[in-house]
Design a protein around this motif. Structure first.
Motif, PDB file in Angstrom:
ATOM      1  N   ASP A  12       0.854  -1.182   0.000  1.00  0.00           N
ATOM      2  CA  ASP A  12       0.000   0.000   0.000  1.00  0.00           C
ATOM      3  C   ASP A  12       0.897   1.242   0.000  1.00  0.00           C
ATOM      4  OD1 ASP A  12      -2.856  -1.048   0.500  1.00  0.00           O
ATOM      5  OD2 ASP A  12      -1.623  -2.170   1.914  1.00  0.00           O
ATOM      6  N   LYS A  16       1.314   2.671  -7.156  1.00  0.00           N
ATOM      7  CA  LYS A  16       0.819   1.922  -8.316  1.00  0.00           C
ATOM      8  C   LYS A  16      -0.189   2.717  -9.129  1.00  0.00           C
ATOM      9  CE  LYS A  16      -0.781  -1.079  -5.438  1.00  0.00           C
ATOM     10  NZ  LYS A  16      -2.127  -0.659  -5.544  1.00  0.00           N
ATOM     11  N   ARG A  50     -15.507  -5.491  -2.704  1.00  0.00           N
ATOM     12  CA  ARG A  50     -14.440  -4.578  -2.257  1.00  0.00           C
ATOM     13  C   ARG A  50     -14.879  -3.839  -0.988  1.00  0.00           C
ATOM     14  NH1 ARG A  50      -9.954  -1.657  -4.436  1.00  0.00           N
ATOM     15  NH2 ARG A  50      -9.638   0.231  -3.236  1.00  0.00           N
ATOM     16  N   ARG A  96      -3.303  -4.494  -9.108  1.00  0.00           N
ATOM     17  CA  ARG A  96      -3.336  -5.706  -8.272  1.00  0.00           C
ATOM     18  C   ARG A  96      -4.003  -6.890  -8.956  1.00  0.00           C
ATOM     19  NH1 ARG A  96      -1.246  -4.672  -3.637  1.00  0.00           N
ATOM     20  NH2 ARG A  96      -1.546  -2.738  -2.509  1.00  0.00           N
ATOM     21  N   SER A 101      -2.840 -11.622  -3.592  1.00  0.00           N
ATOM     22  CA  SER A 101      -3.348 -12.675  -2.699  1.00  0.00           C
ATOM     23  C   SER A 101      -2.211 -13.538  -2.172  1.00  0.00           C
ATOM     24  CB  SER A 101      -4.372 -13.555  -3.432  1.00  0.00           C
ATOM     25  OG  SER A 101      -5.579 -12.842  -3.584  1.00  0.00           O
ATOM     26  N   GLN A 105      -2.461 -12.583   1.562  1.00  0.00           N
ATOM     27  CA  GLN A 105      -3.168 -13.670   2.229  1.00  0.00           C
ATOM     28  C   GLN A 105      -2.242 -14.863   2.513  1.00  0.00           C
ATOM     29  OE1 GLN A 105      -5.155 -11.729  -0.216  1.00  0.00           O
ATOM     30  NE2 GLN A 105      -5.756 -10.798   1.716  1.00  0.00           N
TER      31      GLN A 105
HETATM   32  P1  TYD Z   1      -5.661  -1.031  -3.223  1.00  0.00           P
HETATM   33  O1  TYD Z   1      -6.754  -0.844  -4.215  1.00  0.00           O
HETATM   34  O2  TYD Z   1      -4.278  -1.088  -3.723  1.00  0.00           O
HETATM   35  O3  TYD Z   1      -5.771   0.047  -2.069  1.00  0.00           O
HETATM   36  P2  TYD Z   1      -5.938   1.638  -2.274  1.00  0.00           P
HETATM   37  O4  TYD Z   1      -7.353   1.867  -2.760  1.00  0.00           O
HETATM   38  O5  TYD Z   1      -5.707   2.160  -0.886  1.00  0.00           O
HETATM   39  O6  TYD Z   1      -4.913   2.065  -3.274  1.00  0.00           O
HETATM   40  O7  TYD Z   1      -5.914  -2.435  -2.489  1.00  0.00           O
HETATM   41  C1  TYD Z   1      -6.855  -2.632  -1.546  1.00  0.00           C
HETATM   42  C2  TYD Z   1      -6.323  -3.496  -0.423  1.00  0.00           C
HETATM   43  O8  TYD Z   1      -6.644  -4.874  -0.651  1.00  0.00           O
HETATM   44  C3  TYD Z   1      -4.827  -3.424  -0.239  1.00  0.00           C
HETATM   45  O9  TYD Z   1      -4.571  -3.197   1.135  1.00  0.00           O
HETATM   46  C4  TYD Z   1      -4.330  -4.787  -0.616  1.00  0.00           C
HETATM   47  C5  TYD Z   1      -5.507  -5.685  -0.389  1.00  0.00           C
HETATM   48  N1  TYD Z   1      -5.553  -6.887  -1.257  1.00  0.00           N
HETATM   49  C6  TYD Z   1      -5.365  -8.155  -0.694  1.00  0.00           C
HETATM   50  O10 TYD Z   1      -5.122  -8.273   0.516  1.00  0.00           O
HETATM   51  N2  TYD Z   1      -5.482  -9.258  -1.494  1.00  0.00           N
HETATM   52  C7  TYD Z   1      -5.777  -9.188  -2.821  1.00  0.00           C
HETATM   53  O11 TYD Z   1      -5.862 -10.216  -3.532  1.00  0.00           O
HETATM   54  C8  TYD Z   1      -5.955  -7.867  -3.404  1.00  0.00           C
HETATM   55  C9  TYD Z   1      -6.294  -7.724  -4.855  1.00  0.00           C
HETATM   56  C10 TYD Z   1      -5.832  -6.751  -2.573  1.00  0.00           C
END
Ligand code: TYD
Length: 216
Positions: A12, A16, A50, A96, A101, A105
């Motif tokens: 984070d 990106k 989401r 992402r 994941s 995860q």
């Molecule tokens: P992201 O869209 O990058 O956050 P932001 O809107 O703040 O830029 O991602 C959302 C969150 O979800 C981020 O903390 C990472 C998490 N994430 C997972 O844990 N596993 C996954 O498979 C994906 C796609 C995201």
């Protein structure tokens, strides 16, 4: 499918989203048909998932639920948006994908890789990006950047995943670095501490090479 599937990954606050936008603008100027999208999200159903995944309201979420909801969001996104776009020869830039994941995860929560891979293989029908730009930034710098995202009251806004402990985010970063190490042909590791324009130039240069080798 003649399109190109490109993903952006990293902790984070690694920048990106800015880089995807810059790359999309550059490619569109060069005449390519580009779509940008993100996970979790990108479709009506995935956006609902989401909200459940990232809302700070659902702290009771179990690890198994988290894994399956990310995969469910991905399944809908891959089949509703990404595959049809690739069939129309588009360049798909995705914020992402499965590496997230594997890092958040599998490495972060300590769930075995085989399980996460299997679930995501089913969800995505095995679709893999041709290139992944992995934005690397230290956990302290990432925290520093996230602390600048404030609301009108000056309060820092963090989602449920961003709120997790320092040690968790350290594992996630390590997870991303392991993925970069294991997949040198697919993953382009980017030092995300550099200036925005330096990074976007590096990414565009690499993309240009990919495009030269492939008609889109
Ligand atoms: P992201 O869209 O990058 O956050 P932001 O809107 O703040 O830029 O991602 C959302 C969150 O979800 C981020 O903390 C990472 C998490 N994430 C997972 O844990 N596993 C996954 O498979 C994906 C796609 C995201």
């Amino acid at each position: 499918m003649n399109g190109l599937f490109i993903t952006f990954e990293g902790p984070d606050g690694s920048g990106k989203t800015t880089q995807i936008q810059q790359l999309a603008n550059s490619l569109i100027k060069l005449g390519y048909d580009v779509i940008t999208t993100r996970e979790p999200g990108g479709t009506r159903i995935s956006d609902l998932l989401r909200n459940i995944l990232l809302s700070t309201e659902y702290q009771e979420m179990k690890d198994q639920t988290e894994v399956l909801l990310y995969a469910a969001s991905r399944a809908q996104h891959v089949h509703e948006i990404i595959i049809p776009a690739l069939e129309q020869n588009k360049i798909v830039l995705c914020d992402r994908y499965i590496d997230a994941s594997m890092a958040y995860q599998s490495v972060g929560l300590g769930i075995d890789q085989k399980t996460i891979k299997g679930i995501n293989h089913f969800a995505s029908s095995g679709l893999q990006p041709i290139r992944t730009y992995m934005m690397d930034v230290s956990v302290n710098e990432s925290k520093n950047r996230l602390s600048k995202r404030t609301n009108k009251k000056g309060e820092i806004i963090l989602d449920r995943i961003e709120q997790k402990a320092h040690d968790y985010h350290k594992k996630v970063r390590e997870g991303f670095l392991q993925i970069a190490n294991k997949n040198p042909d697919r993953v382009h590791l980017v030092n995300a501490n550099q200036a925005i324009d330096v990074i976007s130039e590096e990414i565009l240069k690499d993309m240009t090479k990919i495009l030269e080798n492939r008609y889109v």
